[in-house]
Design an enzyme around this catalytic site. Structure first.
Site, PDB file in Angstrom:
ATOM      1  N   GLU A  19       4.592  -6.121   3.747  1.00  0.00           N
ATOM      2  CA  GLU A  19       4.533  -5.353   4.996  1.00  0.00           C
ATOM      3  C   GLU A  19       5.804  -5.595   5.806  1.00  0.00           C
ATOM      4  O   GLU A  19       6.549  -6.548   5.565  1.00  0.00           O
ATOM      5  CB  GLU A  19       3.301  -5.791   5.804  1.00  0.00           C
ATOM      6  CG  GLU A  19       1.968  -5.373   5.209  1.00  0.00           C
ATOM      7  CD  GLU A  19       1.576  -3.938   5.546  1.00  0.00           C
ATOM      8  OE1 GLU A  19       2.398  -3.225   6.151  1.00  0.00           O
ATOM      9  OE2 GLU A  19       0.457  -3.541   5.199  1.00  0.00           O
ATOM     10  N   HIS A  69       0.841  -1.206   0.000  1.00  0.00           N
ATOM     11  CA  HIS A  69       0.000   0.000   0.000  1.00  0.00           C
ATOM     12  C   HIS A  69       0.869   1.246   0.000  1.00  0.00           C
ATOM     13  O   HIS A  69       2.022   1.227   0.462  1.00  0.00           O
ATOM     14  CB  HIS A  69      -0.950  -0.001   1.204  1.00  0.00           C
ATOM     15  CG  HIS A  69      -0.281   0.041   2.544  1.00  0.00           C
ATOM     16  ND1 HIS A  69       0.104   1.223   3.153  1.00  0.00           N
ATOM     17  CD2 HIS A  69       0.072  -0.950   3.411  1.00  0.00           C
ATOM     18  CE1 HIS A  69       0.652   0.961   4.334  1.00  0.00           C
ATOM     19  NE2 HIS A  69       0.646  -0.355   4.514  1.00  0.00           N
ATOM     20  N   GLU A  85      -4.349   1.771   5.634  1.00  0.00           N
ATOM     21  CA  GLU A  85      -4.210   2.107   7.050  1.00  0.00           C
ATOM     22  C   GLU A  85      -5.541   2.365   7.751  1.00  0.00           C
ATOM     23  O   GLU A  85      -5.592   2.414   8.978  1.00  0.00           O
ATOM     24  CB  GLU A  85      -3.298   3.334   7.205  1.00  0.00           C
ATOM     25  CG  GLU A  85      -1.851   3.111   6.770  1.00  0.00           C
ATOM     26  CD  GLU A  85      -1.074   2.214   7.709  1.00  0.00           C
ATOM     27  OE1 GLU A  85      -1.658   1.700   8.673  1.00  0.00           O
ATOM     28  OE2 GLU A  85       0.135   2.019   7.470  1.00  0.00           O
ATOM     29  N   ASP A 141       6.853   1.348   6.762  1.00  0.00           N
ATOM     30  CA  ASP A 141       5.461   0.903   6.568  1.00  0.00           C
ATOM     31  C   ASP A 141       4.779   1.776   5.515  1.00  0.00           C
ATOM     32  O   ASP A 141       4.087   2.716   5.836  1.00  0.00           O
ATOM     33  CB  ASP A 141       4.712   0.981   7.898  1.00  0.00           C
ATOM     34  CG  ASP A 141       3.303   0.423   7.833  1.00  0.00           C
ATOM     35  OD1 ASP A 141       2.988  -0.303   6.862  1.00  0.00           O
ATOM     36  OD2 ASP A 141       2.514   0.717   8.735  1.00  0.00           O
ATOM     37  N   ASP A 201      -0.440   4.436   1.168  1.00  0.00           N
ATOM     38  CA  ASP A 201      -0.816   5.416   2.189  1.00  0.00           C
ATOM     39  C   ASP A 201       0.015   5.218   3.447  1.00  0.00           C
ATOM     40  O   ASP A 201       0.549   4.132   3.703  1.00  0.00           O
ATOM     41  CB  ASP A 201      -2.308   5.360   2.503  1.00  0.00           C
ATOM     42  CG  ASP A 201      -2.751   4.029   3.106  1.00  0.00           C
ATOM     43  OD1 ASP A 201      -2.282   2.972   2.640  1.00  0.00           O
ATOM     44  OD2 ASP A 201      -3.562   4.041   4.058  1.00  0.00           O
TER      45      ASP A 201
END
Length: 376
Positions: A164, A73, A139, A105, A75
């Protein structure tokens, strides 16, 4: 195209602010799409609100099997109240560290698998191919992954890595999450005549005290850990001189495979003792893959060579987009596996190890090359 450097790409991505809310992930997705299109990938932006987009990039193979999927991801979480000692979107480097919000992250993880995908692109035509699913809004409850799943735009995959932060240790799944609100009602009155009211905060407080010793119902698979419950907030009242007629409790529950969500909700309401009603706000399912799977064992082989010790099958305590992606993409064996340090996620002065980002890119390349019978 020139050689792509994973640590430089990490820095480039950090410099595109994508704090969620509001997200603003589209410029980041467009930047990655330009890189991947330049390498020959077919890229599709999936819009999701103003200045927000997900990205699916595919190197279509020869149909000899389903592709390997990498996912991440774009964001990042807000900066928090504590002041940073570095500029959070400058991506400054100090020794082995790249500093910035999202470094661990998980922009370092995204950069690592994009590097692997670009390096292997010329060798994928006669292979099952690769697909990259890069989401917005992870998130705040896997918004982007769920959006793509509902839209039916996700391809099937033969195996999946969600990059992740795990310090490059491949994990066989993650806990699920169940977010719950407890609601207590009362009767308001003037603070000087409290006996005329019914204090909702007292009801909520009694329930919170009981929740401290809450026991989860049922028998369940607990590879990698036990379920947990945390009271995230307790809110009630409007002003100090009024009896509060409303109070709210926020619960974060981390679930493991085999747990029954309805049974947990029933147990919570029993704990409420008739004074507090608990209602589900949202949830994401736990994810678990069989560590005996042939592909997972092959990844463990790669990790053992790179890290010096064979991984022990375990799961991540946090949830990921795999909760939405795995069922939508045909339930492939799935690993949570990326270069970030999970203890640095969401922290002030977040940073990523340059060496670990490069290590992840090398491991991802080896794993993808084996899947596609290719070499970079």
């Amino acid at each position: 195209m020139p050689m792509l450097d994973a640590s430089q790409l990490t820095r480039d991505l950090i410099r595109i602010p994508t704090v969620n809310p509001p997200g603003d992930e589209r410029p980041c997705a467009e930047h990655l799409a330009r890189i991947l299109e330049g390498a020959g990938y077919e890229c599709r932006l999936i819009p999701m609100g103003e200045n927000r987009a997900n990205l699916i990039a595919a190197a279509i193979g020869d149909g000899s099997g389903p592709p390997l999927c990498f996912s991440g991801h774009t964001d990042v979480v807000p900066l928090g109240a504590k002041p940073w000692t570095v500029e959070p979107f400058a991506a400054d480097v100090d020794g082995d560290r790249i500093y910035g919000r999202g470094a661990t992250d998980m922009k370092g993880g995204v950069a690592a698998f994009v590097k692997a995908a670009v390096d292997l692109a010329p060798h994928l035509a006669r292979s099952p191919g690769l697909v990259l699913v890069i989401s917005a809004g992870e998130e705040r409850g896997c918004e982007g992954a769920n959006f793509m799943a509902r839209a039916g735009v996700l391809p099937k995959a033969g195996a999946m890595i969600v990059a992740e932060p795990t310090n490059n240790q491949p994990l066989i799944g993650h806990k699920g999450v169940l977010w719950v609100e407890g609601r207590a009602s009362g009767v308001t009155a003037h603070g000087s005549m409290a006996y005329m009211g019914d204090n909702a905060v007292y009801k909520a407080a009694r329930a919170v005290t009981r929740l401290e010793s809450f026991k989860f119902p049922g028998n369940f698979h607990n590879a990698g850990g036990e379920p947990t419950l945390s009271v995230g907030w307790l809110r009630g009242g409007m002003n100090v001189n009024s009896v509060p007629d409303e109070a709210r409790i926020g619960l974060d529950i981390r679930m493991v495979t085999g747990m029954d969500e309805d049974a947990v909700m029933a147990a919570l309401n029993e704990t409420g003792g008739g004074e507090v009603e608990f209602v589900k706000l949202s949830s994401a399912a736990p994810v678990w893959s069989d560590p005996a799977d042939v592909w997972i064992q092959s990844v463990f082989d790669v990790a053992e060579r790179a890290l010096g010790a064979r991984p022990t099958p375990t799961i991540a305590p946090y949830f990921t987009d795999a909760a939405a992606l795995k069922p939508a993409m045909g339930h492939p064996p799935t690993l949570i596996f990326g270069p970030g340090d999970p203890e640095l996620a969401h922290q002030t002065d977040e940073w990523a190890s340059i060496a670990r980002v490069h290590q992840a890119a090398s491991m991802f390349t080896e794993i993808a090359a084996a899947w596609c019978n290719a070499s970079s």
